[in-house]
Write an enzyme that holds these catalytic residues in place. Sequence first.
Site, PDB file in Angstrom:
ATOM      1  N   TYR A 117      77.560 -28.626  67.564  1.00  0.00           N
ATOM      2  CA  TYR A 117      77.987 -29.240  68.829  1.00  0.00           C
ATOM      3  C   TYR A 117      78.248 -30.740  68.620  1.00  0.00           C
ATOM      4  O   TYR A 117      79.209 -31.301  69.153  1.00  0.00           O
ATOM      5  CB  TYR A 117      76.921 -29.040  69.913  1.00  0.00           C
ATOM      6  CG  TYR A 117      77.322 -29.621  71.262  1.00  0.00           C
ATOM      7  CD1 TYR A 117      78.045 -28.859  72.177  1.00  0.00           C
ATOM      8  CD2 TYR A 117      76.992 -30.933  71.607  1.00  0.00           C
ATOM      9  CE1 TYR A 117      78.442 -29.392  73.404  1.00  0.00           C
ATOM     10  CE2 TYR A 117      77.382 -31.478  72.822  1.00  0.00           C
ATOM     11  CZ  TYR A 117      78.101 -30.702  73.718  1.00  0.00           C
ATOM     12  OH  TYR A 117      78.479 -31.231  74.926  1.00  0.00           O
ATOM     13  N   HIS A 177      74.882 -25.526  59.590  1.00  0.00           N
ATOM     14  CA  HIS A 177      73.554 -26.132  59.721  1.00  0.00           C
ATOM     15  C   HIS A 177      72.932 -26.445  58.354  1.00  0.00           C
ATOM     16  O   HIS A 177      72.389 -25.549  57.710  1.00  0.00           O
ATOM     17  CB  HIS A 177      72.636 -25.188  60.502  1.00  0.00           C
ATOM     18  CG  HIS A 177      73.029 -25.091  61.928  1.00  0.00           C
ATOM     19  ND1 HIS A 177      72.623 -26.006  62.878  1.00  0.00           N
ATOM     20  CD2 HIS A 177      73.825 -24.219  62.568  1.00  0.00           C
ATOM     21  CE1 HIS A 177      73.142 -25.684  64.047  1.00  0.00           C
ATOM     22  NE2 HIS A 177      73.882 -24.597  63.888  1.00  0.00           N
ATOM     23  N   VAL A 200      42.392 -27.211  63.391  1.00  0.00           N
ATOM     24  CA  VAL A 200      42.967 -28.375  62.725  1.00  0.00           C
ATOM     25  C   VAL A 200      43.730 -29.284  63.715  1.00  0.00           C
ATOM     26  O   VAL A 200      43.619 -30.510  63.644  1.00  0.00           O
ATOM     27  CB  VAL A 200      43.820 -27.958  61.497  1.00  0.00           C
ATOM     28  CG1 VAL A 200      44.975 -27.072  61.869  1.00  0.00           C
ATOM     29  CG2 VAL A 200      44.341 -29.163  60.751  1.00  0.00           C
ATOM     30  N   ASP A 201      44.441 -28.705  64.680  1.00  0.00           N
ATOM     31  CA  ASP A 201      45.261 -29.551  65.567  1.00  0.00           C
ATOM     32  C   ASP A 201      44.402 -30.454  66.462  1.00  0.00           C
ATOM     33  O   ASP A 201      44.621 -31.659  66.540  1.00  0.00           O
ATOM     34  CB  ASP A 201      46.172 -28.691  66.457  1.00  0.00           C
ATOM     35  CG  ASP A 201      47.063 -27.775  65.634  1.00  0.00           C
ATOM     36  OD1 ASP A 201      47.253 -28.079  64.453  1.00  0.00           O
ATOM     37  OD2 ASP A 201      47.535 -26.768  66.179  1.00  0.00           O
ATOM     38  N   SER A 231      41.322 -31.227  66.007  1.00  0.00           N
ATOM     39  CA  SER A 231      40.476 -32.106  65.188  1.00  0.00           C
ATOM     40  C   SER A 231      41.263 -33.320  64.701  1.00  0.00           C
ATOM     41  O   SER A 231      40.760 -34.449  64.723  1.00  0.00           O
ATOM     42  CB  SER A 231      39.925 -31.349  63.975  1.00  0.00           C
ATOM     43  OG  SER A 231      39.141 -30.279  64.415  1.00  0.00           O
TER      44      SER A 231
END
Length: 517
Positions: A83, A169, A227-228, A230
Amino acid sequence: MIIVLDFGGQYCHLIARRIRELGVYSEILPYDIDLNKIKEINPNGIILSGGPGSVYDKGSPQLSKEFYDYVRGNKIAVLGICYGLHLLIHQLGGKIEPHVQKEYGRTEINIIKPEGLLDSLKKREIVWMSHGDQVKEMPDGFQILAKTDTCPIAAYQNKKLKIYGVQFHPEVIHTPNGNIILNNFISKIANAKKEWKLEDWIQKTIKEVQQEIGPNKRAILGLSGGVDSSVTALLIQKAIGDRLHCIFVNNGLLRKNEEIEVQKTFKENLKFKNFHYVDAEDLFLDKLKEVEDPEEKRRIIGHTFIEVFENKTIQLEKAYPNIKYLAQGTIYPDRVETSATSNASAKIKSHHNLTLPDDMTLEIIEPLRDLYKDEVRKIGIKLGLPKEIIHRHPFPGPGLAVRIIGVIDKEKLDILREADEILIDGLKKAGIYESLWQAFCVFLPLKTVGIMGDYRTYEYICAIRAVESLDAMTANFAKLDLDLLEKIGTRIINEVKGINRVVYDITNKPPGTIEYE
Ligand code: XMP
């Protein structure tokens, strides 16, 4: 820095991620961002992402005249993808038209000029196409760089204006040499220096959090020990110290000893002063009593979590009236899955992590919102998070409740915790735990007959689920070694009272999901 302007393309985040992997910092901004914000950043290059619309559609996203004046005046390199490529041509006086023969997927491309953006590419390359419209006529000063059998202008350049475009892409793995193209853009055209390091992102984010929260206000965070959340906790603690309050809710649906380990890590090892442990096991199990439907279980768990979290927050707000922020460990794939499921007609599973009570007045802070899991892990390592947390497999908010089919109770939860611990221990000892995206046991409430020693047994079934994945959107069941599975299965049957049969799940996602409910 390279800015990626988001025109709604599904690979937009992947573009920014690839640029970061190549060593240049990249951030995504909405296509209609105030130009002053872009000027403030003063980027080396700007990438216009793909998008679902057609440039000639009424109301399709466009760029302002001032944008073009700015990039031209400052010699900022611009790359349009799909686009983005159409838009540049459309707005600079060329012509775009719908093409009867639409091109999707793997396509062979002919490189006409292996220079600039396409430097170092072979005469023929494989790329990933996804388009209906295509360029019909280019404005003066533009040259064709590549074509396909059905798309005569698949890549172009305007060296003088530093404007480039590709119809395909380069950011997806299906374009094997896509990284060469992106690298050409950032190094040879935009002249961006490859100086970006995770440390810079960490320092920049800490500063931003400090600025946002200010010198006196406080933040709360629901810490799960994954993990996220923390990594988010550590980042925010580095920014505002003990003005961060972490709330850890034991919902009774955690893995074996999880509540003990998380407390030990944060309170003892990482010296978090304001770590608040809430034991809500009885409340959750009571509310879930006799509930069988998976969505109903998720709904109850989500609501109960919010209720418990809110009560604790209200209590903390009384003691600390300057709590004004709610930090969350949301990462990019969470946002995609949640919006995908909330907009689509088919709701697959409700992830409760992103749902907040309507009347919550706290401002949200999500420092990891644009990152992928592996990037978060790398940041966690830099911040000194223990290895066990960094490499811990993702664990769903509703916990073991979605790994016990149907009605749950404490007895089933305890059986599952024991079996799961044996599985994880076996995988760690075999050295393959970290190579798996997720592995866990599932409790199937079906009794079958077995024989142990001289006795007949009549017990439940345990399913082992182990999957490989990059982002949990798709997953393949792991082809685990059969001897290892036998060893683990035997241990589970011998050591876990209540289980006398173990099966291995060979379902991929899609069509299955990773979790069972
Ligand atoms: P599914 O089962 O949808 O899971 O294939 C994809 C990934 O998401 C995790 N998952 C959740 N994570 N809250 C979470 O934080 C949830 O409600 C939830 N449900 C599933 C799942 O473990 C897998 O990694």
